[in-house]
Scaffold this motif. Sequence first.
Motif, short mmCIF file in Angstrom:
data_model
loop_
_atom_site.label_atom_id
_atom_site.label_comp_id
_atom_site.label_asym_id
_atom_site.label_seq_id
_atom_site.Cartn_x
_atom_site.Cartn_y
_atom_site.Cartn_z
N MET A 299 0.61 -1.08 -0.30
CA MET A 299 -0.03 0.33 -0.11
C MET A 299 0.78 1.28 -0.06
O MET A 299 0.68 1.89 -0.54
N SER B 251 -8.85 10.30 2.34
CA SER B 251 -7.67 9.00 1.69
C SER B 251 -6.98 8.73 0.13
O SER B 251 -5.81 8.33 -0.01
N TRP C 299 1.92 6.07 5.43
CA TRP C 299 0.61 5.47 4.83
C TRP C 299 1.54 4.00 6.28
O TRP C 299 0.71 3.74 7.07
N TRP D 215 0.04 5.54 9.79
CA TRP D 215 -1.71 6.05 9.42
C TRP D 215 -2.44 4.24 9.75
O TRP D 215 -2.91 4.12 10.38
N SER D 216 -1.58 3.63 9.49
CA SER D 216 -2.14 1.86 9.34
C SER D 216 -1.92 0.89 10.39
O SER D 216 -2.61 0.66 11.47
N THR D 217 -0.32 1.74 10.67
CA THR D 217 -0.37 0.84 12.53
C THR D 217 -0.74 1.79 13.74
O THR D 217 -0.62 0.66 14.77
N GLU E 226 -3.77 2.23 14.37
CA GLU E 226 -4.85 1.01 14.87
C GLU E 226 -4.36 0.05 15.28
O GLU E 226 -5.00 -0.95 15.95
N ILE E 227 -3.20 -0.54 15.32
CA ILE E 227 -2.83 -1.76 16.18
C ILE E 227 -2.72 -1.84 17.63
O ILE E 227 -3.12 -1.90 18.25
N LEU E 228 -2.57 0.06 17.72
CA LEU E 228 -2.23 0.53 19.10
C LEU E 228 -3.84 0.65 19.73
O LEU E 228 -4.27 -0.09 20.50
N ARG F 152 -7.17 6.72 16.84
CA ARG F 152 -6.36 6.65 16.14
C ARG F 152 -6.05 7.86 14.73
O ARG F 152 -5.36 8.23 14.48
N ILE F 153 -7.63 9.14 14.42
CA ILE F 153 -7.24 9.73 13.27
C ILE F 153 -6.45 10.67 14.22
O ILE F 153 -5.18 11.24 13.69
#
Lengths: 323, 401
Positions: free
Chosen positions: A18, A232, A260, A263-265, A267-269, A285-286
């Motif tokens: 991505m 996005s 990216w 932005w993506s990781t 969410e893991i937190l 997250r945002i």
Amino acid sequence: MEQQLYGIFLYGVFLLTMGGIYAVLTLGLNIQWGFTGLFNAGVAGFFAIGAYTTAIVTSAASERHLGGYGLPVAAGLVAAMVASAVIAWGVGRICIRLRADYLAIATLGIAEIFRLVLKNEVWATNGPRGISLIPKPFEHLPEPWNQVGMLLLVFAVVAVLYVLLERARRSPWGRVMAAIRENEAAARAAGKDVERLRIEAFVLGAALMGLGGALMAHHIKFIEPNAAEPVSATFLVWVMLVIGGAANNRGAVFGAILIWTIWSTAEILSARLPPEWAVKSAYLRIFLVGLALQIILQRFPGGIFRERRFRTAPSSSTREQPP
Amino acid sequence: MKKTMIAAAAAAAALALNGAVATAGEVKVGSAAAVTGPIAELVVAIVNARNLAATHVNEQGGLLGGDTYTLVPGDSQCDPKAAVDAGAKLVNVEQVVAIIGANCSGATNGMAQSVSIPAGVVMLSDTATAPSISELDDNDLVFRVATSDDLHGRTLAQRAWDHGYRKLAVTYATDDYNSGFAEVFAAAFTALGGTITGNEAHEPNKASYRAELATLAGAEPDGLVLFAYYGSSGITILRNSLENALFGKFLGADGMMDNSVIEQIGADNLRGNIMLSQPASATGSPPYEAFAAAFEATGNAPDAPFVAHSYDVSFLAALAIEKAGSADRGAISAALREVANAPGTVILPGEWAKAKAAIAAGEDINYEGASGPIEFDEKGDVTGTYTLNGVGDDGTWTPVM
């Protein structure tokens, strides 16, 4: 534990795929904004054209949308670039003479027009329900090689583009573009055909955005108008370029992958929070992404990689930083 | 500054890795939902319903040997790009056994094709209704409890015809759910011999729809068929129609089923004038009532769109894992059919202890869901029946006819 590490490896492959696709979009925007100073706020529009073009020419026949040509993916990628370039040429002819912020407004509007046309021309695009079953390169290989294959394809595209654009940047063409960005009147006085050169940069950038859209369509195997939302598909690309460093190809690629990843990781937190927070954590997250951007911009106001200026003579005067 | 940043990053990475390793006694299922994005307001209740099922499981003995049933959230944003990213994290980093979600049909389609099918993970959708989901080459890995729009659209057209409507105007929000629904409805209603006097898309979240409605009302249809979500355009369209006397009769579907519609427009204005079609979970049936009572007790409205489906997918995923006897991805697909389809001991929402005992005793079980009986066909779809709802004397949505 082994399974866990393998999982993290596979996620890394997805993440970089991505990020690489976003790098293609960011390199396209870099030609327009970084090199030439064209404020294109319609990245999503060219992204959508590329994605839909390849979806239509490569997917199998379906009664829901135009298609059934079944061409190979490579042909789809080329068709996506050509379609984006042709449409960008038409748009460029009309509005390339607009000054920076006026061009931004015009391109923003044009991108929305594209999105609404794709949403409403149901016979060709299946409207809001989108085009499904788009072929993905290497998808018949066993895991993990299917995902790794896609990653290598994306990286190969990024590498080729990087080398070509670095050459372009150092070439006389690249220097004229910088001249137009810095002082258009001077470039005109030097006998350059500014309108034509601005259109060239616009078309070339849009072709790369179309390529990025096409790669995305193949990667997610599905495309719908929601995927070309401005947040996005336009603003995130702008953030990547500004953070990475406008007018620097290395910065464009680095910015895309860095942003990216954040932005993506994030969410893991945020997914670690207790279930009562499930809805709130998505917004948190945002917020985390926003905070990261603030920190980076505070520390690197000109982007992480600044523009590298070329010197024709040792005596060349100091120049102001690009905006 | 630099040191704090590095320390913070290290702490964050440690937290992520530590959490990513499945703690003993925990079975993870991905709960992908469009938490942010265009349908965010619907998703709060959907996520609550999924969590309620997990609470039921954990309060009544947990999964397998007493393991905790954990739903790991993933934000699909109603965007296939984001859904693929969220799915990659759930499948690879979180190592979930199965995924429930991902809400919007497009997001579900992208996540299934690009992530869950290649990885061999079952995906069980509560809200994706696009017919294209049935066509995926899915190795029997994609299931859904929401019925395909094809069936629902045809049923609503028949009901409208039965109620004496012959000329109808249609307006639909330009999202995948409502536009697909409108397309099927218009074709089916025309096939019955009815006339569609106008079929217009509308963009959600506009301040007013007077111009669109005036155009549609010009042909003097018997009523307006409104395919929209109540929050983003439905309530505004009802208000504009009534204020300007453009339409008096309305038909619609489950995207409009919310008490806020009655609260904002007024029960007296709507009573006898609006009919909304909804999968017949069957307000009134024992499985629905069992769910509704439990969901209401947690402070949520059980008639909100799709919450019954959301409870069902969450509960079904747990049943399938219990039936499979291990948190093994490969075994879920077959087990899912066994626990959902007849015959077997009937299990209602909330009856986890009973189900666990029956499975331990080697009995076949048959989950009867809050959203309907739930019998998966070979495509992993369910067939459903639908009820029409109007505004009852008590000012809430009540089945009619």
